[in-house]
Design a protein around this motif. Structure first.
Motif, PDB file in Angstrom:
ATOM      1  N   GLY A 166       2.493  -6.606 -10.837  1.00  0.00           N
ATOM      2  CA  GLY A 166       1.611  -6.255 -10.032  1.00  0.00           C
ATOM      3  C   GLY A 166       0.171  -5.858 -10.464  1.00  0.00           C
ATOM      4  N   THR A 167      -0.875  -5.917  -9.767  1.00  0.00           N
ATOM      5  CA  THR A 167      -2.126  -5.379 -10.128  1.00  0.00           C
ATOM      6  C   THR A 167      -2.787  -4.717  -9.041  1.00  0.00           C
ATOM      7  OG1 THR A 167      -4.357  -6.200 -10.966  1.00  0.00           O
ATOM      8  CG2 THR A 167      -3.290  -7.563  -9.276  1.00  0.00           C
ATOM      9  N   GLN A 168      -3.498  -3.652  -9.240  1.00  0.00           N
ATOM     10  CA  GLN A 168      -4.042  -2.612  -8.385  1.00  0.00           C
ATOM     11  C   GLN A 168      -5.401  -3.277  -7.973  1.00  0.00           C
ATOM     12  OE1 GLN A 168      -2.772   0.524  -7.148  1.00  0.00           O
ATOM     13  NE2 GLN A 168      -4.556   0.090  -5.675  1.00  0.00           N
ATOM     14  N   VAL A 169      -5.430  -3.425  -6.348  1.00  0.00           N
ATOM     15  CA  VAL A 169      -6.611  -3.629  -5.875  1.00  0.00           C
ATOM     16  C   VAL A 169      -7.273  -2.538  -4.938  1.00  0.00           C
ATOM     17  CG1 VAL A 169      -7.829  -5.094  -4.159  1.00  0.00           C
ATOM     18  CG2 VAL A 169      -6.255  -6.047  -5.968  1.00  0.00           C
ATOM     19  N   THR A 170      -8.516  -2.021  -5.130  1.00  0.00           N
ATOM     20  CA  THR A 170      -8.870  -0.715  -4.373  1.00  0.00           C
ATOM     21  C   THR A 170     -10.265  -1.029  -3.896  1.00  0.00           C
ATOM     22  OG1 THR A 170      -7.867   0.779  -5.988  1.00  0.00           O
ATOM     23  CG2 THR A 170      -9.621   1.564  -4.669  1.00  0.00           C
TER      24      THR A 170
ATOM     25  N   ALA B 215       0.902  -1.152   0.007  1.00  0.00           N
ATOM     26  CA  ALA B 215      -0.010   0.004   0.020  1.00  0.00           C
ATOM     27  C   ALA B 215       0.815   1.235   0.000  1.00  0.00           C
ATOM     28  CB  ALA B 215      -0.938   0.130   1.148  1.00  0.00           C
ATOM     29  N   PRO B 216       0.386   2.434  -0.547  1.00  0.00           N
ATOM     30  CA  PRO B 216       1.107   3.784  -0.514  1.00  0.00           C
ATOM     31  C   PRO B 216       1.729   3.897   0.816  1.00  0.00           C
ATOM     32  CG  PRO B 216      -0.831   4.032  -1.948  1.00  0.00           C
ATOM     33  CD  PRO B 216      -0.971   2.449  -1.004  1.00  0.00           C
ATOM     34  N   GLY B 217       3.016   4.161   0.814  1.00  0.00           N
ATOM     35  CA  GLY B 217       3.632   4.578   2.156  1.00  0.00           C
ATOM     36  C   GLY B 217       3.822   3.531   3.243  1.00  0.00           C
ATOM     37  N   LYS B 218       3.445   2.336   2.660  1.00  0.00           N
ATOM     38  CA  LYS B 218       3.590   0.947   3.860  1.00  0.00           C
ATOM     39  C   LYS B 218       4.538   0.000   3.038  1.00  0.00           C
ATOM     40  CE  LYS B 218      -0.694   1.293   5.954  1.00  0.00           C
ATOM     41  NZ  LYS B 218      -1.982   0.414   6.490  1.00  0.00           N
ATOM     42  N   GLU B 219       5.321  -0.725   3.981  1.00  0.00           N
ATOM     43  CA  GLU B 219       6.208  -1.928   3.418  1.00  0.00           C
ATOM     44  C   GLU B 219       5.461  -2.950   2.664  1.00  0.00           C
ATOM     45  OE1 GLU B 219       9.926  -0.668   6.109  1.00  0.00           O
ATOM     46  OE2 GLU B 219       9.367  -2.809   5.470  1.00  0.00           O
ATOM     47  N   ARG B 220       6.209  -3.469   1.895  1.00  0.00           N
ATOM     48  CA  ARG B 220       5.599  -4.768   1.175  1.00  0.00           C
ATOM     49  C   ARG B 220       5.265  -5.814   2.183  1.00  0.00           C
ATOM     50  NH1 ARG B 220       8.613  -6.616  -3.796  1.00  0.00           N
ATOM     51  NH2 ARG B 220      10.331  -6.750  -2.333  1.00  0.00           N
TER      52      ARG B 220
ATOM     53  N   LEU C 211     -13.816  -8.083   1.605  1.00  0.00           N
ATOM     54  CA  LEU C 211     -12.859  -7.269   1.123  1.00  0.00           C
ATOM     55  C   LEU C 211     -13.114  -6.183   2.163  1.00  0.00           C
ATOM     56  CD1 LEU C 211     -12.040  -7.717  -2.638  1.00  0.00           C
ATOM     57  CD2 LEU C 211     -10.296  -8.166  -0.689  1.00  0.00           C
ATOM     58  N   LYS C 212     -12.001  -5.405   2.713  1.00  0.00           N
ATOM     59  CA  LYS C 212     -11.928  -4.247   3.653  1.00  0.00           C
ATOM     60  C   LYS C 212     -10.985  -3.160   2.655  1.00  0.00           C
ATOM     61  CE  LYS C 212     -11.932  -7.187   7.475  1.00  0.00           C
ATOM     62  NZ  LYS C 212     -11.050  -7.627   8.823  1.00  0.00           N
ATOM     63  N   PRO C 213     -11.327  -2.157   3.181  1.00  0.00           N
ATOM     64  CA  PRO C 213     -10.686  -0.928   2.729  1.00  0.00           C
ATOM     65  C   PRO C 213      -8.982  -1.110   2.933  1.00  0.00           C
ATOM     66  CG  PRO C 213     -12.569  -0.071   3.742  1.00  0.00           C
ATOM     67  CD  PRO C 213     -12.509  -1.488   3.828  1.00  0.00           C
ATOM     68  N   GLU C 214      -8.660  -1.710   3.911  1.00  0.00           N
ATOM     69  CA  GLU C 214      -7.477  -1.935   4.183  1.00  0.00           C
ATOM     70  C   GLU C 214      -6.642  -2.934   3.463  1.00  0.00           C
ATOM     71  OE1 GLU C 214      -9.678  -1.769   6.557  1.00  0.00           O
ATOM     72  OE2 GLU C 214      -9.543  -3.429   8.074  1.00  0.00           O
ATOM     73  N   ASP C 215      -7.253  -3.385   2.749  1.00  0.00           N
ATOM     74  CA  ASP C 215      -6.884  -4.549   1.633  1.00  0.00           C
ATOM     75  C   ASP C 215      -6.433  -3.696   0.355  1.00  0.00           C
ATOM     76  OD1 ASP C 215      -9.266  -6.818   2.746  1.00  0.00           O
ATOM     77  OD2 ASP C 215      -7.369  -7.041   3.223  1.00  0.00           O
ATOM     78  N   THR C 216      -6.760  -2.385   0.261  1.00  0.00           N
ATOM     79  CA  THR C 216      -6.279  -1.533  -0.833  1.00  0.00           C
ATOM     80  C   THR C 216      -4.496  -1.631  -1.116  1.00  0.00           C
ATOM     81  OG1 THR C 216      -8.349  -0.182  -0.804  1.00  0.00           O
ATOM     82  CG2 THR C 216      -6.136   0.597  -2.013  1.00  0.00           C
ATOM     83  N   ALA C 217      -4.222  -2.296  -2.052  1.00  0.00           N
ATOM     84  CA  ALA C 217      -2.877  -2.250  -2.336  1.00  0.00           C
ATOM     85  C   ALA C 217      -2.640  -2.665  -3.698  1.00  0.00           C
ATOM     86  CB  ALA C 217      -2.188  -3.146  -1.492  1.00  0.00           C
ATOM     87  N   VAL C 218      -1.285  -2.601  -4.168  1.00  0.00           N
ATOM     88  CA  VAL C 218      -0.809  -3.099  -5.160  1.00  0.00           C
ATOM     89  C   VAL C 218      -0.504  -4.648  -4.969  1.00  0.00           C
ATOM     90  CG1 VAL C 218       0.868  -3.266  -7.329  1.00  0.00           C
ATOM     91  CG2 VAL C 218       0.073  -0.941  -6.397  1.00  0.00           C
ATOM     92  N   TYR C 219      -1.003  -5.748  -5.642  1.00  0.00           N
ATOM     93  CA  TYR C 219      -0.757  -6.997  -5.449  1.00  0.00           C
ATOM     94  C   TYR C 219       0.098  -7.641  -6.267  1.00  0.00           C
ATOM     95  CZ  TYR C 219      -4.377  -7.394  -1.749  1.00  0.00           C
ATOM     96  OH  TYR C 219      -5.023  -6.976  -0.640  1.00  0.00           O
ATOM     97  N   TYR C 220       1.336  -8.244  -5.730  1.00  0.00           N
ATOM     98  CA  TYR C 220       2.224  -8.789  -6.452  1.00  0.00           C
ATOM     99  C   TYR C 220       2.108 -10.568  -6.416  1.00  0.00           C
ATOM    100  CZ  TYR C 220       4.034  -4.224  -6.760  1.00  0.00           C
ATOM    101  OH  TYR C 220       4.106  -2.908  -6.753  1.00  0.00           O
ATOM    102  N   CYS C 221       2.647 -11.225  -7.311  1.00  0.00           N
ATOM    103  CA  CYS C 221       2.876 -12.698  -7.075  1.00  0.00           C
ATOM    104  C   CYS C 221       4.410 -12.734  -7.733  1.00  0.00           C
ATOM    105  CB  CYS C 221       1.994 -13.511  -7.998  1.00  0.00           C
ATOM    106  SG  CYS C 221       2.080 -13.518  -9.868  1.00  0.00           S
TER     107      CYS C 221
END
Length: 127
Positions: free
Chosen positions: A120-124, A40-45, A86-96
């Motif tokens: 990556g794929t964006q999940v909002t 997520a923006p500003g957070k660690e992977r 899904l919750k708002p806190e799940d918002t992030a770019v997801y990578y495999c």
């Protein structure tokens, strides 16, 4: 050329579901553990889930346990992440990502253990 492509991201309302897919080309996913990570923006992977090459071992982050399910179809060289409730806190770019798995039970949630990454794929999650 080794390639890992994620798909299935998008915008959904809280409580909704998404199914992410990760397709490999240029190598046989059958011999690799696959992990899903998010940032997520500003957070660690963060490690979200992983599945061993055999599919016999899976792990989940505490934050997604009971809501997310990882699965794989080695005949289609694909791994999926079903995300429910899904919750708002799940918002992030997801990578495999993929890591060689010689034992069939390797399933790390540490991103340093992985060698190949998708774009990556964006999940909002938002109302």
């Amino acid at each position: 050329q080794l390639q890992f492509v994620e798909s299935g991201g998008g915008l959904v309302q809280p409580g909704g579901s998404l199914r992410l897919s990760c397709a490999a080309s240029g190598f046989t996913l059958e011999y690799y553990a696959v992990g899903w990570f998010r940032q997520a923006p500003g957070k660690e992977r963060e490690g979200v889930s992983c599945i061993s090459s055999s599919g016999g071992r899976t792990k989940y982050a505490d934050s997604v346990t009971g809501r997310f399910t990882i699965s794989r179809d080695n005949t289609k060289n694909t791994v999926h992440l079903q995300m429910n409730s899904l919750k708002p806190e799940d918002t992030a770019v997801y990578y495999c990502a993929a890591a060689a798995d010689y034992s069939g039970s390797y399933c790390p949630l540490d991103s340093d253990e992985y060698d190949y990454w998708g774009q990556g794929t964006q999940v909002t999650i938002s109302s």
